[in-house]
Each structure stands twice: as C-alpha cells, then as structure tokens.
Design a protein around this motif. Structure first.
Motif, PDB file in Angstrom:
ATOM      1  N   GLY A 109       0.789  -1.219   0.000  1.00  0.00           N
ATOM      2  CA  GLY A 109       0.000   0.000   0.000  1.00  0.00           C
ATOM      3  C   GLY A 109       0.825   1.274   0.000  1.00  0.00           C
ATOM      4  N   ASP A 110       2.158   1.142  -0.037  1.00  0.00           N
ATOM      5  CA  ASP A 110       3.041   2.307  -0.057  1.00  0.00           C
ATOM      6  C   ASP A 110       2.992   2.962  -1.434  1.00  0.00           C
ATOM      7  N   LYS A 111       3.451   4.220  -1.516  1.00  0.00           N
ATOM      8  CA  LYS A 111       3.357   4.937  -2.788  1.00  0.00           C
ATOM      9  C   LYS A 111       4.192   4.293  -3.886  1.00  0.00           C
ATOM     10  N   THR A 112       5.303   3.638  -3.517  1.00  0.00           N
ATOM     11  CA  THR A 112       6.105   2.985  -4.552  1.00  0.00           C
ATOM     12  C   THR A 112       5.412   1.726  -5.081  1.00  0.00           C
ATOM     13  N   GLN A 113       4.636   1.043  -4.224  1.00  0.00           N
ATOM     14  CA  GLN A 113       3.867  -0.086  -4.747  1.00  0.00           C
ATOM     15  C   GLN A 113       2.739   0.409  -5.652  1.00  0.00           C
ATOM     16  N   LEU A 114       2.099   1.504  -5.255  1.00  0.00           N
ATOM     17  CA  LEU A 114       1.060   2.087  -6.103  1.00  0.00           C
ATOM     18  C   LEU A 114       1.660   2.555  -7.433  1.00  0.00           C
ATOM     19  N   LEU A 115       2.892   3.053  -7.388  1.00  0.00           N
ATOM     20  CA  LEU A 115       3.578   3.436  -8.618  1.00  0.00           C
ATOM     21  C   LEU A 115       3.817   2.215  -9.505  1.00  0.00           C
ATOM     22  N   SER A 116       4.086   1.073  -8.893  1.00  0.00           N
ATOM     23  CA  SER A 116       4.275  -0.166  -9.660  1.00  0.00           C
ATOM     24  C   SER A 116       3.020  -0.522 -10.448  1.00  0.00           C
TER      25      SER A 116
ATOM     26  N   ILE B 175      10.264  -3.429 -16.071  1.00  0.00           N
ATOM     27  CA  ILE B 175       9.802  -2.721 -14.872  1.00  0.00           C
ATOM     28  C   ILE B 175      10.454  -3.328 -13.632  1.00  0.00           C
ATOM     29  N   VAL B 176      10.481  -4.656 -13.562  1.00  0.00           N
ATOM     30  CA  VAL B 176      11.113  -5.335 -12.423  1.00  0.00           C
ATOM     31  C   VAL B 176      12.591  -4.972 -12.346  1.00  0.00           C
ATOM     32  N   SER B 177      13.263  -4.971 -13.484  1.00  0.00           N
ATOM     33  CA  SER B 177      14.690  -4.628 -13.511  1.00  0.00           C
ATOM     34  C   SER B 177      14.918  -3.192 -13.054  1.00  0.00           C
ATOM     35  N   GLY B 178      14.034  -2.290 -13.464  1.00  0.00           N
ATOM     36  CA  GLY B 178      14.151  -0.904 -13.036  1.00  0.00           C
ATOM     37  C   GLY B 178      13.951  -0.747 -11.537  1.00  0.00           C
ATOM     38  N   ILE B 179      12.981  -1.463 -10.999  1.00  0.00           N
ATOM     39  CA  ILE B 179      12.750  -1.434  -9.548  1.00  0.00           C
ATOM     40  C   ILE B 179      13.966  -1.966  -8.811  1.00  0.00           C
ATOM     41  N   PHE B 180      14.531  -3.072  -9.320  1.00  0.00           N
ATOM     42  CA  PHE B 180      15.701  -3.665  -8.681  1.00  0.00           C
ATOM     43  C   PHE B 180      16.873  -2.686  -8.665  1.00  0.00           C
TER      44      PHE B 180
ATOM     45  N   VAL C 238      14.083   5.744 -12.884  1.00  0.00           N
ATOM     46  CA  VAL C 238      14.077   7.144 -12.442  1.00  0.00           C
ATOM     47  C   VAL C 238      12.929   7.408 -11.475  1.00  0.00           C
ATOM     48  N   LEU C 239      11.708   7.007 -11.853  1.00  0.00           N
ATOM     49  CA  LEU C 239      10.541   7.286 -11.022  1.00  0.00           C
ATOM     50  C   LEU C 239      10.618   6.570  -9.682  1.00  0.00           C
ATOM     51  N   PHE C 240      11.063   5.322  -9.704  1.00  0.00           N
ATOM     52  CA  PHE C 240      11.130   4.556  -8.467  1.00  0.00           C
ATOM     53  C   PHE C 240      12.185   5.134  -7.530  1.00  0.00           C
ATOM     54  N   PHE C 241      13.329   5.515  -8.080  1.00  0.00           N
ATOM     55  CA  PHE C 241      14.385   6.100  -7.256  1.00  0.00           C
ATOM     56  C   PHE C 241      13.893   7.399  -6.616  1.00  0.00           C
ATOM     57  N   LEU C 242      13.243   8.249  -7.393  1.00  0.00           N
ATOM     58  CA  LEU C 242      12.752   9.519  -6.872  1.00  0.00           C
ATOM     59  C   LEU C 242      11.631   9.316  -5.856  1.00  0.00           C
ATOM     60  N   ALA C 243      10.721   8.369  -6.154  1.00  0.00           N
ATOM     61  CA  ALA C 243       9.603   8.121  -5.244  1.00  0.00           C
ATOM     62  C   ALA C 243      10.090   7.555  -3.914  1.00  0.00           C
ATOM     63  N   GLU C 244      11.200   6.847  -3.943  1.00  0.00           N
ATOM     64  CA  GLU C 244      11.727   6.220  -2.732  1.00  0.00           C
ATOM     65  C   GLU C 244      12.462   7.219  -1.839  1.00  0.00           C
TER      66      GLU C 244
ATOM     67  N   ALA D 100       7.125  -7.439  -2.601  1.00  0.00           N
ATOM     68  CA  ALA D 100       5.871  -6.696  -2.572  1.00  0.00           C
ATOM     69  C   ALA D 100       5.460  -6.180  -3.947  1.00  0.00           C
ATOM     70  N   ASN D 101       6.428  -5.864  -4.798  1.00  0.00           N
ATOM     71  CA  ASN D 101       6.112  -5.182  -6.051  1.00  0.00           C
ATOM     72  C   ASN D 101       6.002  -6.089  -7.272  1.00  0.00           C
ATOM     73  N   VAL D 102       6.741  -7.206  -7.297  1.00  0.00           N
ATOM     74  CA  VAL D 102       6.667  -8.092  -8.465  1.00  0.00           C
ATOM     75  C   VAL D 102       5.244  -8.637  -8.645  1.00  0.00           C
ATOM     76  N   PRO D 103       4.587  -9.149  -7.583  1.00  0.00           N
ATOM     77  CA  PRO D 103       3.188  -9.577  -7.774  1.00  0.00           C
ATOM     78  C   PRO D 103       2.283  -8.434  -8.223  1.00  0.00           C
ATOM     79  N   ALA D 104       2.553  -7.228  -7.729  1.00  0.00           N
ATOM     80  CA  ALA D 104       1.735  -6.071  -8.115  1.00  0.00           C
ATOM     81  C   ALA D 104       1.854  -5.788  -9.600  1.00  0.00           C
ATOM     82  N   ILE D 105       3.042  -6.000 -10.161  1.00  0.00           N
ATOM     83  CA  ILE D 105       3.268  -5.717 -11.584  1.00  0.00           C
ATOM     84  C   ILE D 105       2.481  -6.677 -12.457  1.00  0.00           C
ATOM     85  N   TRP D 106       2.415  -7.944 -12.059  1.00  0.00           N
ATOM     86  CA  TRP D 106       1.746  -8.935 -12.899  1.00  0.00           C
ATOM     87  C   TRP D 106       0.253  -9.077 -12.598  1.00  0.00           C
ATOM     88  N   MET D 107      -0.131  -8.837 -11.360  1.00  0.00           N
ATOM     89  CA  MET D 107      -1.532  -9.064 -10.981  1.00  0.00           C
ATOM     90  C   MET D 107      -2.345  -7.780 -10.890  1.00  0.00           C
TER      91      MET D 107
END
Length: 202
Positions: free
Chosen positions: A35-42, A55-60, A125-131, A164-171
């Motif tokens: 429920g964090d903003k970075t998961q919502l960004l995902s 997307i997963v690689s960028g998050i990593f 870029v977005l994930f780094f800034l959001a974090e 937390a984010n990989v399932p969010a990306i696919w589901m």
C-alpha cells in the motif's frame, strides 16, 4: 566503539547477525511496502508499459542503489554519533516508522512524463525519486544503523521491495483489491514498534 556507545547486536555471532539482518530487513520492508506509494507506482507503471521484466529490472536497480546508500548512511550515522543515548535514538526511529506506516500513501508521479525513456528507464528514475524520503528508505537507514551490515540490509530490503512489487506488476488491481491493507499496515507497524522495544531491552 569510542565514547562508550553500546550497539545491541555487537555481541551476536556473525551467523546469527547475518540471518537477523537479512530476514528482518526483508520481512519488515515487504510489509511496509504494501500500500506504499512505490507499490502504487508499480501498478501505474504496469498499466503503462507492456514489458514487465523491464519494470522489475528498473525497480531492482533503483532500490539497490537507493537502499545501498541508505544502509551506508545508517551505519555511518551510528558510528559517528556516540553516547549511551544512541539506543534511544534507534528505538525512537523504529517507533516513528511504525506509526508512519499506518498513514495511507498516494502516488503523485505520472509515468507518462518519462514514457519516452521506455519501461526500464522510466521505472528506474521514477522509483528512485519516489523512494527518496519514503518510509521504506527511512526504515533502511534505521536497519543499517541497527545491524551495522550494509550488504545484508541492502540485500534484505531489496528482496522485500521485490516481494511486494513483483506480484503487483503482474496481478495489478486484482491483487490490490484482495490485499487486507489495513491489517498489513498494522502488522508492519507492530513489527517496527516491537523492534524498537527489543533495542531498548538489550
């Protein structure tokens, strides 16, 4: 440590410290990320781009850089700050993050702004800034200071973010609608508060 500073985990055997740092960092950040903003960004990125692995690689990449710096900062701060009150600072930080987790997040970033960079570039870029300044980054700083282990805290928090984010990306929205967000936030908050109590009791 100079100045009589007492770090609670100094006396813990190396093997136990490795397991504690890795597992605790993974679990706490995975729960805090729900429920964090970075998961919502995902969710938004997954809806915007077709290449899920990019997307997963960028998050990593964004997470391991951001959290590596954060864990180093936490370790550096506890080595620089001396005094018997250091445990109180760490415990208070755990308590503060625990309470912060209870506040729902929202996403302000718009993936379309960086669409020309592609899925990997925009996500990184977005994930780094959001974090930056996010609760999971602050938690990583605290964990780095508590465990004095930049490598294992960074690995653990990165695994937690991916869990937390990989399932969010696919589901996508199907996952979000089924997650008990209030319960998950409460569990994460209790875990951070419990860690603060443990720091004070050692």
């Amino acid at each position: 440590m100079a100045g009589g500073c007492r770090l609670p985990l100094v006396v813990i055997p190396a093997g136990t410290l490795f397991m504690d740092a890795l597992l605790t960092s993974t679990v706490t950040v995975a729960l805090a990320e729900i429920g964090d903003k970075t998961q919502l960004l995902s969710f938004l990125l997954a809806a915007r781009f077709q290449n899920k692995w990019a997307i997963v690689s960028g998050i990593f990449l964004a997470t391991i850089i951001n959290h590596g710096i954060s864990a180093w900062l936490g370790e550096w701060a506890t080595n620089w700050l001396h005094g018997p009150w250091l445990d109180w600072v760490i415990a208070a930080s755990f308590f503060a993050v625990g309470l912060w987790i209870l506040i729902p997040d929202k996403v302000d970033e718009e993936p379309n702004l960086l669409a020309h960079m592609g899925a990997f570039g925009a996500t990184t870029v977005l994930f780094f800034l959001a974090e930056m300044g996010d609760k999971t980054q602050v938690a990583t700083v605290i964990l780095g200071g508590h465990y004095q282990s930049i490598f294992w805290v960074t690995v653990g928090t990165t695994l937690g973010m991916l869990a937390a984010n990989v399932p969010a990306i696919w589901m996508g929205d199907k996952l979000l609608s089924k997650l008990p967000l209030n319960l998950t936030r409460s569990l994460a908050a209790l875990l951070f508060i419990a860690m603060g109590v443990v720091v004070l009791s050692l």
